[in-house]
Design an enzyme around this catalytic site. Sequence first.
Site, PDB file in Angstrom:
ATOM      1  N   ARG A  33     -21.665 -20.151  33.505  1.00 46.70           N
ATOM      2  CA  ARG A  33     -21.264 -19.735  32.150  1.00 46.70           C
ATOM      3  C   ARG A  33     -22.050 -20.603  31.161  1.00 46.70           C
ATOM      4  NH1 ARG A  33     -15.827 -17.630  31.212  1.00 46.70           N
ATOM      5  NH2 ARG A  33     -16.905 -16.682  29.456  1.00 46.70           N
ATOM      6  N   ASN A  59     -16.745 -19.641  19.433  1.00 45.30           N
ATOM      7  CA  ASN A  59     -15.522 -19.257  20.148  1.00 45.30           C
ATOM      8  C   ASN A  59     -15.637 -17.783  20.535  1.00 45.30           C
ATOM      9  OD1 ASN A  59     -12.844 -20.011  21.082  1.00 45.30           O
ATOM     10  ND2 ASN A  59     -12.050 -18.644  19.516  1.00 45.30           N
ATOM     11  N   LYS A  60     -14.605 -17.277  21.167  1.00 42.82           N
ATOM     12  CA  LYS A  60     -14.606 -15.904  21.680  1.00 42.82           C
ATOM     13  C   LYS A  60     -15.033 -14.889  20.616  1.00 42.82           C
ATOM     14  CE  LYS A  60     -13.975 -14.928  25.048  1.00 42.82           C
ATOM     15  NZ  LYS A  60     -15.075 -14.729  26.033  1.00 42.82           N
ATOM     16  N   GLN A  84      -8.063 -11.353  26.909  1.00 42.19           N
ATOM     17  CA  GLN A  84      -7.399 -12.643  27.174  1.00 42.19           C
ATOM     18  C   GLN A  84      -6.140 -12.811  26.331  1.00 42.19           C
ATOM     19  OE1 GLN A  84     -10.699 -12.292  26.683  1.00 42.19           O
ATOM     20  NE2 GLN A  84     -11.899 -13.849  27.731  1.00 42.19           N
ATOM     21  N   ARG A 106     -11.061 -19.745  33.618  1.00 40.00           N
ATOM     22  CA  ARG A 106     -11.824 -19.542  32.385  1.00 40.00           C
ATOM     23  C   ARG A 106     -11.214 -20.450  31.318  1.00 40.00           C
ATOM     24  NH1 ARG A 106      -8.075 -18.172  29.996  1.00 40.00           N
ATOM     25  NH2 ARG A 106      -9.220 -18.224  28.051  1.00 40.00           N
ATOM     26  N   GLY A 107     -11.824 -20.416  30.112  1.00 30.81           N
ATOM     27  CA  GLY A 107     -11.385 -21.354  29.076  1.00 30.81           C
ATOM     28  C   GLY A 107     -12.192 -22.631  29.252  1.00 30.81           C
ATOM     29  N   ALA A 108     -12.763 -23.086  28.137  1.00 31.26           N
ATOM     30  CA  ALA A 108     -13.739 -24.179  28.218  1.00 31.26           C
ATOM     31  C   ALA A 108     -13.233 -25.413  28.977  1.00 31.26           C
ATOM     32  CB  ALA A 108     -14.205 -24.541  26.810  1.00 31.26           C
ATOM     33  N   ASP A 112     -15.265 -23.018  22.222  1.00 30.04           N
ATOM     34  CA  ASP A 112     -16.045 -23.217  23.440  1.00 30.04           C
ATOM     35  C   ASP A 112     -17.149 -24.243  23.234  1.00 30.04           C
ATOM     36  OD1 ASP A 112     -14.965 -20.235  23.449  1.00 30.04           O
ATOM     37  OD2 ASP A 112     -15.097 -20.980  25.498  1.00 30.04           O
TER      38      ASP A 112
HETATM   39  O1  MRU Z   1     -14.578 -16.250  28.121  1.00 31.97           O
HETATM   40  P1  MRU Z   1     -13.440 -17.205  28.188  1.00 31.97           P
HETATM   41  O2  MRU Z   1     -12.117 -16.573  28.402  1.00 31.97           O
HETATM   42  O3  MRU Z   1     -13.694 -18.368  29.117  1.00 31.97           O
HETATM   43  O4  MRU Z   1     -13.465 -17.762  26.717  1.00 31.97           O
HETATM   44  C1  MRU Z   1     -12.936 -18.960  26.394  1.00 31.97           C
HETATM   45  C2  MRU Z   1     -11.743 -18.784  25.617  1.00 31.97           C
HETATM   46  O5  MRU Z   1     -10.685 -18.584  26.142  1.00 31.97           O
HETATM   47  C3  MRU Z   1     -11.797 -18.843  24.200  1.00 31.97           C
HETATM   48  O6  MRU Z   1     -12.984 -18.636  23.590  1.00 31.97           O
HETATM   49  C4  MRU Z   1     -11.011 -20.020  23.726  1.00 31.97           C
HETATM   50  O7  MRU Z   1     -10.631 -19.761  22.453  1.00 31.97           O
HETATM   51  C5  MRU Z   1     -11.704 -21.350  23.855  1.00 31.97           C
HETATM   52  S1  MRU Z   1     -11.355 -22.159  25.329  1.00 31.97           S
HETATM   53  C6  MRU Z   1     -10.008 -23.187  24.942  1.00 31.97           C
END
Ligand code: MRU
Length: 373
Positions: free
Chosen positions: A90, A254-255, A203, A53-55, A244
């Site tokens: 995603r 973002n999250k 997370q 996970r994480g962009a 993201d």
């Molecule tokens: O749903 P996720 O865990 O894939 O979400 C992404 C993230 O971890 C965050 O939004 C993050 O701040 C950006 S990705 C570097």
Amino acid sequence: MKVDGKHTRTIWVEADGWSVGIIDQTALPHRFTTVRLATLADVARAIATMQVRGAPLIGATAAYGVALALRADASDEALERACATLLATRPTAVNLKWALDETVAAVRNRPREERVAAAYRRAAEISDEDVAINQAIGRHGAKLIAAMAANKQPGAPMQVLTHCNAGWLATVDFGTALAPVYVAHDQGVALHVWVDETRPRNQGAALTAWELGQHGVPHTVIADNTGGHLMQHGMVDMVVVGADRVAANGDVCNKIGTYLKALAAKDNNVPFYVGLPSPTIDFSVSDGLTEVPIEQRGADEVATMTGRTADGRVETVRIVPEGSAVANYAFDVTPARLVTGLITERGIVAPRRAALAAAFVERVQGPSRSIAR
Ligand code: MRU
């Protein structure tokens, strides 16, 4: 990143030379375990279930997914099907589409027998570029942290608040939002990180706390709703989060929960920074608030909690009454006006349309190629 003191990336090609290894992030922080991905379906599942996970890491993993798909079938149709499958995993992080576009561009005009090698090559380059970009983000952001630290009482640590996980684990290595924290820490700047737990997937509590601990960075996990209180009482010097997708106008997706932190930061004059690599900028999205697709995930993520029991078992328990409706929006958009600056591989960029376009002019004009400065 260092796992038990040993340098480890979050994705690699296994010793067999073709299958792909990842860290299973759903098992952290209770267990460090790796998973071998051998097919397109393995990769799609790993992304959708958030083993990766994480962009930026989603992007790199998807590129390897194309390579694995082409091993089975190198036709145009298979390439198209693989991209459609991966793209559907995603919807919000734009690095996924960026990496697929890059990999397709690297293989499309080649004869079938060259496609597999070309896809692996591009996937490896995307991974290496991610590392270089994040190192540059770290250098630029650390200067910012050091300058702010210089204005504090001697010996008082810089207090940084972060949300979700935008560290090593969200990328191939080094992290985006946390790269400046690691660089500043390694340079001897005293700092402490407030870590939002980041419900529903936790997370922050599970991943950010784990990786900060692995690197020896002092940190404290807080419930998601704590940040505003800390800011009101002068206990936060800066907020730094990841992204993201960043729209052409500087809006930051973002999250979920990031927006509320930005509002609290604004109200308390706390600088609010976003660390992001250029593949996270989507110049095709003019206005982040109305145009970024917000992923909605399953109700179980909100209705349950997973953790380790006193006798060491990892268990999932329900915390919401049976029959209550549950909604699970995974991301939100922070308007550019609430953002102090974007920490990119090319330095700190104002969250404004003209500034972003000037900093990444080649991205506005055509296919991307990020070059760290
Ligand atoms: O749903 P996720 O865990 O894939 O979400 C992404 C993230 O971890 C965050 O939004 C993050 O701040 C950006 S990705 C570097």
